[in-house]
Design an enzyme around this catalytic site. Structure first.
Site, PDB file in Angstrom:
ATOM      1  N   SER A   1       0.795  -1.238   0.000  1.00  0.00           N
ATOM      2  CA  SER A   1       0.000   0.000   0.000  1.00  0.00           C
ATOM      3  C   SER A   1       0.823   1.281   0.000  1.00  0.00           C
ATOM      4  CB  SER A   1      -0.923   0.020   1.215  1.00  0.00           C
ATOM      5  OG  SER A   1      -1.992  -0.845   0.981  1.00  0.00           O
TER       6      SER A   1
ATOM      7  N   LYS B   1       0.405   3.603  -2.911  1.00  0.00           N
ATOM      8  CA  LYS B   1      -0.856   4.299  -3.231  1.00  0.00           C
ATOM      9  C   LYS B   1      -0.700   5.805  -3.416  1.00  0.00           C
ATOM     10  CE  LYS B   1      -3.771   0.733  -1.121  1.00  0.00           C
ATOM     11  NZ  LYS B   1      -4.399   0.254   0.114  1.00  0.00           N
TER      12      LYS B   1
ATOM     13  N   TYR C   1      -3.272  -2.529 -10.349  1.00  0.00           N
ATOM     14  CA  TYR C   1      -3.234  -2.332  -8.892  1.00  0.00           C
ATOM     15  C   TYR C   1      -2.412  -3.444  -8.222  1.00  0.00           C
ATOM     16  CZ  TYR C   1      -4.659  -2.410  -4.028  1.00  0.00           C
ATOM     17  OH  TYR C   1      -4.629  -2.454  -2.653  1.00  0.00           O
TER      18      TYR C   1
ATOM     19  N   TYR D   1      -4.292   4.223   7.648  1.00  0.00           N
ATOM     20  CA  TYR D   1      -5.595   3.549   7.742  1.00  0.00           C
ATOM     21  C   TYR D   1      -6.393   4.071   8.931  1.00  0.00           C
ATOM     22  CZ  TYR D   1      -2.803   0.302   4.966  1.00  0.00           C
ATOM     23  OH  TYR D   1      -1.979  -0.251   4.051  1.00  0.00           O
TER      24      TYR D   1
ATOM     25  N   VAL E   1       1.254  -3.612   4.038  1.00  0.00           N
ATOM     26  CA  VAL E   1       1.156  -4.866   4.797  1.00  0.00           C
ATOM     27  C   VAL E   1       2.432  -5.698   4.809  1.00  0.00           C
ATOM     28  CG1 VAL E   1      -1.347  -5.238   4.761  1.00  0.00           C
ATOM     29  CG2 VAL E   1       0.037  -6.022   2.839  1.00  0.00           C
TER      30      VAL E   1
END
Ligand code: GLN
Length: 326
Positions: A74, A77, A199, A251, A269
């Site tokens: 992530s 992103k 992605y 998050y 992660v």
């Protein structure tokens, strides 16, 4: 293939010693779990631990397993969000992806009730929508543009871990469900599988902790890689990337992170975290043991200590900056 460029590998000094102290302090901390939603990630060694700081004038401070490769997940992103902004501008991107923090988990299947947009580009739904916006004639050109963007940020060629990519692709049912939901509301176009592949590819990009720090340092340095001096993103969009990192990058821990650490940041992660100190430095931490929200346990603690000790919190008007980098 281009080689990693030489840089000023900083000699010892107060900051180097501080990073070594932090590494010693937190190496015994063995709380948390490895990401296990695909078998490849569960193979990580829970002892891996690296910290890297790179200043905007190109000084590099490293400790621990800073050359250990892992997938960016992530952390990709925010960077892809920057490329979508360059491709379409703020308003067009904002019409497809919001900028509101969400208290939900990163993989929640949820869209804004009224606008039907994904909440922000830092959760999976928003990241898939962002990725679907990248310009290019066909999937290969889009992939190459994305890889080239990451090449500018890290300063050398980048590769995708194919087995991680294939596993993400064959097991990513939640991500697939979100993509179809967003298609239903017109937030992404009909090339659903293609957007998902891109992605999964961006998540499977291989980096080490030093790469994370130079990516963060590039954002700290108005979009210019401080080692290669190459521009990775237009300076006008650095503000947008950092804003969503600040409010949404960790998050459903983003609020507490902003309160305690006070820096734009992003986690993944695989156990990586980047944090950006605008106009000063980029921080990369890597340690694969994760807490319940998917953030690296050691990574969060290291950033908390770094922020407190160096007075890095953006809104801290009491601490005079301790100049450990000279
Ligand atoms: N590949 C992961 C996913 O899409 C990335 C999530 C993450 O790093 N938080 O579920």
């Amino acid at each position: 293939m281009s080689q990693k460029p030489d840089s000023i590998e900083a000699d010892r000094g107060p900051l180097q010693r501080f990073l070594e102290d932090l590494h010693r302090k937190y190496q015994p901390l063995c709380e948390g779990h490895l990401a296990n939603y695909i078998p490849e990630l569960a193979k990580a060694n829970p002892d891996w631990f690296a910290i890297c700081v790179i200043t905007v004038d190109g000084q590099v401070y490293t400790v621990g397993d800073f050359e250990q490769l892992f997938t960016i997940q992530s952390i990709s992103k925010g960077f892809v969000y920057g490329l979508a902004l360059e491709d379409h501008g703020r308003d067009a991107v904002l019409s497809k992806v919001g900028v509101e923090p969400t208290g939900d988990a990163f993989n929640a299947i949820v869209l804004d009730e009224h606008s039907k947009r994904p909440y922000n580009p830092m959760v999976n739904a928003g990241a898939i929508a962002t990725t679907s916006l990248l310009k290019g004639v066909g999937p290969t050109e889009r992939l190459n543009r994305m890889l080239d963007m990451f090449r500018c940020y890290v300063g050398h060629d980048v590769v995708i871990d194919i087995s991680v990519f294939m596993s993400e692709r064959t097991t990513g049912f939640r991500n697939r469900a979100m993509a179809y939901l967003m298609r239903n509301f017109g937030m992404i176009d009909e090339r659903i599988d293609e957007a998902l592949d891109l992605y999964f590819q961006q998540c499977s990009l291989m980096v080490d902790c030093r790469d994370l720090a130079v990516m963060a340092a590039t954002l700290a340095n108005r979009g210019i890689n401080p080692i290669t001096q190459e521009r990775a993103v237009q300076p006008c969009y650095v503000r947008d990337i950092l804003t969503v990192m600040y409010s949404c990058g960790m998050y459903n821990f983003a609020g507490e992170w902003a309160y305690k650490v006070g820096l734009p940041a992003k986690s993944g992660v695989c156990g990586g975290i980047i944090a950006v100190v605008p106009n000063q430095m980029g921080i990369g931490v890597f340690s694969p043991l994760l807490d319940g929200r998917g953030n690296s346990v050691r990574g969060v603690r290291v950033c908390e200590d770094l922020s407190t000790r160096l007075g890095l919190h953006l809104f801290d008007c009491q601490t005079s900056l301790l100049n450990l980098t000279s």
